[in-house]
Design a protein around this motif. Sequence first.
Motif, PDB file in Angstrom:
ATOM      1  N   GLN A 145       0.865  -1.187   0.000  1.00 42.72           N
ATOM      2  CA  GLN A 145       0.000   0.000   0.000  1.00 42.72           C
ATOM      3  C   GLN A 145       0.897   1.231   0.000  1.00 42.72           C
ATOM      4  O   GLN A 145       1.538   1.551   1.003  1.00 42.72           O
ATOM      5  CB  GLN A 145      -0.924   0.012   1.215  1.00 42.72           C
ATOM      6  CG  GLN A 145      -1.842   1.231   1.257  1.00 42.72           C
ATOM      7  CD  GLN A 145      -2.661   1.305   2.530  1.00 42.72           C
ATOM      8  OE1 GLN A 145      -3.186   0.294   3.005  1.00 42.72           O
ATOM      9  NE2 GLN A 145      -2.775   2.499   3.097  1.00 42.72           N
ATOM     10  N   ASP A 146       0.936   1.914  -1.126  1.00 39.44           N
ATOM     11  CA  ASP A 146       1.837   3.051  -1.280  1.00 39.44           C
ATOM     12  C   ASP A 146       1.144   4.345  -0.871  1.00 39.44           C
ATOM     13  O   ASP A 146       0.596   5.072  -1.691  1.00 39.44           O
ATOM     14  CB  ASP A 146       2.309   3.132  -2.740  1.00 39.44           C
ATOM     15  CG  ASP A 146       3.384   4.187  -2.950  1.00 39.44           C
ATOM     16  OD1 ASP A 146       3.968   4.643  -1.948  1.00 39.44           O
ATOM     17  OD2 ASP A 146       3.627   4.562  -4.116  1.00 39.44           O
ATOM     18  N   MET A 155       9.759   5.989 -15.898  1.00 41.31           N
ATOM     19  CA  MET A 155      10.631   5.075 -16.640  1.00 41.31           C
ATOM     20  C   MET A 155      11.539   4.264 -15.735  1.00 41.31           C
ATOM     21  O   MET A 155      12.611   3.834 -16.138  1.00 41.31           O
ATOM     22  CB  MET A 155      11.447   5.869 -17.660  1.00 41.31           C
ATOM     23  CG  MET A 155      10.586   6.512 -18.731  1.00 41.31           C
ATOM     24  SD  MET A 155      11.489   7.649 -19.818  1.00 41.31           S
ATOM     25  CE  MET A 155      11.701   9.070 -18.717  1.00 41.31           C
ATOM     26  N   GLU A 156      11.118   4.049 -14.477  1.00 36.87           N
ATOM     27  CA  GLU A 156      11.945   3.274 -13.557  1.00 36.87           C
ATOM     28  C   GLU A 156      12.156   1.851 -14.052  1.00 36.87           C
ATOM     29  O   GLU A 156      13.209   1.257 -13.822  1.00 36.87           O
ATOM     30  CB  GLU A 156      11.324   3.250 -12.158  1.00 36.87           C
ATOM     31  CG  GLU A 156       9.933   2.648 -12.060  1.00 36.87           C
ATOM     32  CD  GLU A 156       8.829   3.611 -12.447  1.00 36.87           C
ATOM     33  OE1 GLU A 156       7.905   3.165 -13.159  1.00 36.87           O
ATOM     34  OE2 GLU A 156       8.871   4.785 -12.051  1.00 36.87           O
ATOM     35  N   ASP A 157      11.174   1.301 -14.766  1.00 41.85           N
ATOM     36  CA  ASP A 157      11.306  -0.054 -15.281  1.00 41.85           C
ATOM     37  C   ASP A 157      12.340  -0.119 -16.413  1.00 41.85           C
ATOM     38  O   ASP A 157      13.173  -1.024 -16.456  1.00 41.85           O
ATOM     39  CB  ASP A 157       9.956  -0.585 -15.743  1.00 41.85           C
ATOM     40  CG  ASP A 157       9.295   0.282 -16.805  1.00 41.85           C
ATOM     41  OD1 ASP A 157       9.346   1.521 -16.680  1.00 41.85           O
ATOM     42  OD2 ASP A 157       8.726  -0.260 -17.762  1.00 41.85           O
ATOM     43  N   TYR A 158      12.284   0.845 -17.325  1.00 42.53           N
ATOM     44  CA  TYR A 158      13.223   0.891 -18.449  1.00 42.53           C
ATOM     45  C   TYR A 158      14.656   0.978 -17.935  1.00 42.53           C
ATOM     46  O   TYR A 158      15.551   0.262 -18.400  1.00 42.53           O
ATOM     47  CB  TYR A 158      12.861   2.091 -19.325  1.00 42.53           C
ATOM     48  CG  TYR A 158      13.579   2.198 -20.659  1.00 42.53           C
ATOM     49  CD1 TYR A 158      14.456   1.212 -21.119  1.00 42.53           C
ATOM     50  CD2 TYR A 158      13.365   3.313 -21.467  1.00 42.53           C
ATOM     51  CE1 TYR A 158      15.098   1.331 -22.339  1.00 42.53           C
ATOM     52  CE2 TYR A 158      14.004   3.447 -22.697  1.00 42.53           C
ATOM     53  CZ  TYR A 158      14.878   2.457 -23.124  1.00 42.53           C
ATOM     54  OH  TYR A 158      15.514   2.596 -24.331  1.00 42.53           O
ATOM     55  N   TYR A 165      15.161  -0.957  -8.371  1.00 44.36           N
ATOM     56  CA  TYR A 165      14.427   0.128  -9.022  1.00 44.36           C
ATOM     57  C   TYR A 165      14.981   1.477  -8.565  1.00 44.36           C
ATOM     58  O   TYR A 165      15.284   1.668  -7.386  1.00 44.36           O
ATOM     59  CB  TYR A 165      12.945   0.054  -8.670  1.00 44.36           C
ATOM     60  CG  TYR A 165      12.172  -1.004  -9.411  1.00 44.36           C
ATOM     61  CD1 TYR A 165      11.649  -0.762 -10.669  1.00 44.36           C
ATOM     62  CD2 TYR A 165      11.959  -2.258  -8.831  1.00 44.36           C
ATOM     63  CE1 TYR A 165      10.922  -1.742 -11.346  1.00 44.36           C
ATOM     64  CE2 TYR A 165      11.236  -3.239  -9.501  1.00 44.36           C
ATOM     65  CZ  TYR A 165      10.723  -2.973 -10.753  1.00 44.36           C
ATOM     66  OH  TYR A 165      10.023  -3.936 -11.426  1.00 44.36           O
ATOM     67  N   ILE A 166      15.105   2.395  -9.506  1.00 43.91           N
ATOM     68  CA  ILE A 166      15.513   3.767  -9.222  1.00 43.91           C
ATOM     69  C   ILE A 166      14.504   4.692  -9.880  1.00 43.91           C
ATOM     70  O   ILE A 166      14.169   4.522 -11.059  1.00 43.91           O
ATOM     71  CB  ILE A 166      16.932   4.057  -9.752  1.00 43.91           C
ATOM     72  CG1 ILE A 166      17.959   3.145  -9.062  1.00 43.91           C
ATOM     73  CG2 ILE A 166      17.296   5.527  -9.553  1.00 43.91           C
ATOM     74  CD1 ILE A 166      19.359   3.244  -9.634  1.00 43.91           C
ATOM     75  N   ASP A 167      14.017   5.659  -9.137  1.00 43.17           N
ATOM     76  CA  ASP A 167      12.962   6.551  -9.633  1.00 43.17           C
ATOM     77  C   ASP A 167      13.482   7.445 -10.754  1.00 43.17           C
ATOM     78  O   ASP A 167      14.383   8.252 -10.558  1.00 43.17           O
ATOM     79  CB  ASP A 167      12.446   7.413  -8.475  1.00 43.17           C
ATOM     80  CG  ASP A 167      11.208   8.214  -8.855  1.00 43.17           C
ATOM     81  OD1 ASP A 167      10.665   7.986  -9.949  1.00 43.17           O
ATOM     82  OD2 ASP A 167      10.796   9.071  -8.062  1.00 43.17           O
ATOM     83  N   VAL A 168      12.903   7.271 -11.964  1.00 43.96           N
ATOM     84  CA  VAL A 168      13.226   8.131 -13.112  1.00 43.96           C
ATOM     85  C   VAL A 168      11.902   8.442 -13.814  1.00 43.96           C
ATOM     86  O   VAL A 168      11.564   7.845 -14.831  1.00 43.96           O
ATOM     87  CB  VAL A 168      14.200   7.448 -14.099  1.00 43.96           C
ATOM     88  CG1 VAL A 168      14.627   8.434 -15.195  1.00 43.96           C
ATOM     89  CG2 VAL A 168      15.433   6.927 -13.388  1.00 43.96           C
ATOM     90  N   ARG A 220       5.304   6.945  -1.884  1.00 42.95           N
ATOM     91  CA  ARG A 220       6.726   7.040  -2.234  1.00 42.95           C
ATOM     92  C   ARG A 220       6.973   6.826  -3.711  1.00 42.95           C
ATOM     93  O   ARG A 220       8.120   6.893  -4.175  1.00 42.95           O
ATOM     94  CB  ARG A 220       7.515   6.020  -1.404  1.00 42.95           C
ATOM     95  CG  ARG A 220       7.406   6.262   0.104  1.00 42.95           C
ATOM     96  CD  ARG A 220       8.030   5.151   0.911  1.00 42.95           C
ATOM     97  NE  ARG A 220       9.464   5.037   0.668  1.00 42.95           N
ATOM     98  CZ  ARG A 220      10.215   4.039   1.148  1.00 42.95           C
ATOM     99  NH1 ARG A 220       9.658   3.097   1.899  1.00 42.95           N
ATOM    100  NH2 ARG A 220      11.501   3.995   0.896  1.00 42.95           N
ATOM    101  N   GLY A 221       5.921   6.531  -4.476  1.00 48.73           N
ATOM    102  CA  GLY A 221       6.091   6.300  -5.903  1.00 48.73           C
ATOM    103  C   GLY A 221       6.360   4.842  -6.201  1.00 48.73           C
ATOM    104  O   GLY A 221       6.766   4.066  -5.334  1.00 48.73           O
ATOM    105  N   LEU A 222       6.139   4.463  -7.472  1.00 52.12           N
ATOM    106  CA  LEU A 222       6.196   3.053  -7.852  1.00 52.12           C
ATOM    107  C   LEU A 222       7.571   2.436  -7.619  1.00 52.12           C
ATOM    108  O   LEU A 222       7.668   1.320  -7.119  1.00 52.12           O
ATOM    109  CB  LEU A 222       5.792   2.894  -9.315  1.00 52.12           C
ATOM    110  CG  LEU A 222       5.724   1.456  -9.843  1.00 52.12           C
ATOM    111  CD1 LEU A 222       4.720   0.628  -9.050  1.00 52.12           C
ATOM    112  CD2 LEU A 222       5.372   1.450 -11.329  1.00 52.12           C
ATOM    113  N   ALA A 223       8.634   3.136  -7.976  1.00 50.54           N
ATOM    114  CA  ALA A 223       9.972   2.560  -7.846  1.00 50.54           C
ATOM    115  C   ALA A 223      10.265   2.162  -6.404  1.00 50.54           C
ATOM    116  O   ALA A 223      10.704   1.038  -6.127  1.00 50.54           O
ATOM    117  CB  ALA A 223      11.022   3.540  -8.363  1.00 50.54           C
ATOM    118  N   ARG A 224      10.031   3.073  -5.464  1.00 48.97           N
ATOM    119  CA  ARG A 224      10.325   2.776  -4.061  1.00 48.97           C
ATOM    120  C   ARG A 224       9.359   1.755  -3.481  1.00 48.97           C
ATOM    121  O   ARG A 224       9.741   0.925  -2.649  1.00 48.97           O
ATOM    122  CB  ARG A 224      10.302   4.058  -3.250  1.00 48.97           C
ATOM    123  CG  ARG A 224      11.439   5.016  -3.598  1.00 48.97           C
ATOM    124  CD  ARG A 224      11.410   6.258  -2.729  1.00 48.97           C
ATOM    125  NE  ARG A 224      12.527   7.151  -3.039  1.00 48.97           N
ATOM    126  CZ  ARG A 224      12.753   8.303  -2.418  1.00 48.97           C
ATOM    127  NH1 ARG A 224      11.949   8.701  -1.446  1.00 48.97           N
ATOM    128  NH2 ARG A 224      13.780   9.049  -2.766  1.00 48.97           N
TER     129      ARG A 224
END
Length: 279
Positions: free
Chosen positions: A45-46, A184-187, A178-181, A77-81
């Motif tokens: 749960q983000d 495009m964190e997945d790419y 994962y790193i927040d970009v 915290r966003g998808l990446a985190r």
Amino acid sequence: MADHERDFSLLLPVYSGDQSAFLERAFRSCLDDQTLQPAEVVVVQDGPISAELSATMMQLIASSPVPTKLLVLEKNRGLARALDAGLAECSFDVVARMDADDVSLPTRFEKQRAAIAGGLDLVGTAMFEFADDDGSVIGKRIPPQGQEEIARYSRFHDPFNHPTVMYRRSAVAAAGGYIDVGLMEDYWLFARMIDAGARVENLQEALLMYRVSAGAYTRRGGLGQLKAELRLQREFRKLGFTTPLQNVRNVIVRGGYRLVPVAIRRIAYRRFIARGFHS
């Protein structure tokens, strides 16, 4: 399939923008409808969510046919985190990704788990796109196939449909997670995994239904996404993932894509980015 090959986690993030009905369908498609169930589910749960969405989430967790963990992040915290936090809670090295508004088709996990068991670190699939408003299928996205072609394609486009992937947590960690970009964190993760020597493949069969919302093309553009795109391209160059010429091409083409009007962005996405799209 041997018992040890059934051991994988399902990682499902939930945030305030998700809808109860979509979450329920997504969850049940990964458990009740699969020919091969995950051994556990990790729900992240983000940040705060509505009472209705929370009630649906808790009911699904309580009625889950497999052990299900809930990780609550007090702030969004966003998808990446959220994914990195969820991966840390997974009990198994093999993890399947799932979003709270998509639908996994019945043989998805069985086919991907068999591919992972064959020695792969990351396996994506093709996917159908369906309309948010009426549920009709509007296209099919077929990703590149084969290690060499995926590596070549990845210098210009994301080579995987992120909601479809199953991967080894150890290979994700080896690439730095994962790193927040931007969006495009997945790419950025997949590029680092490929660069680190991960064994990758895409199944050409569509094994997931991807929901396309009304704001899908708006979110891919704007100054924020342009800044994220330029940052991504800088990181690619630092890594040596792209050549100077590829970098210039990406900045012009991919950067320009972020600034064109939404109507043009949609056409460009269908024609050049959503590889293999069929209407």
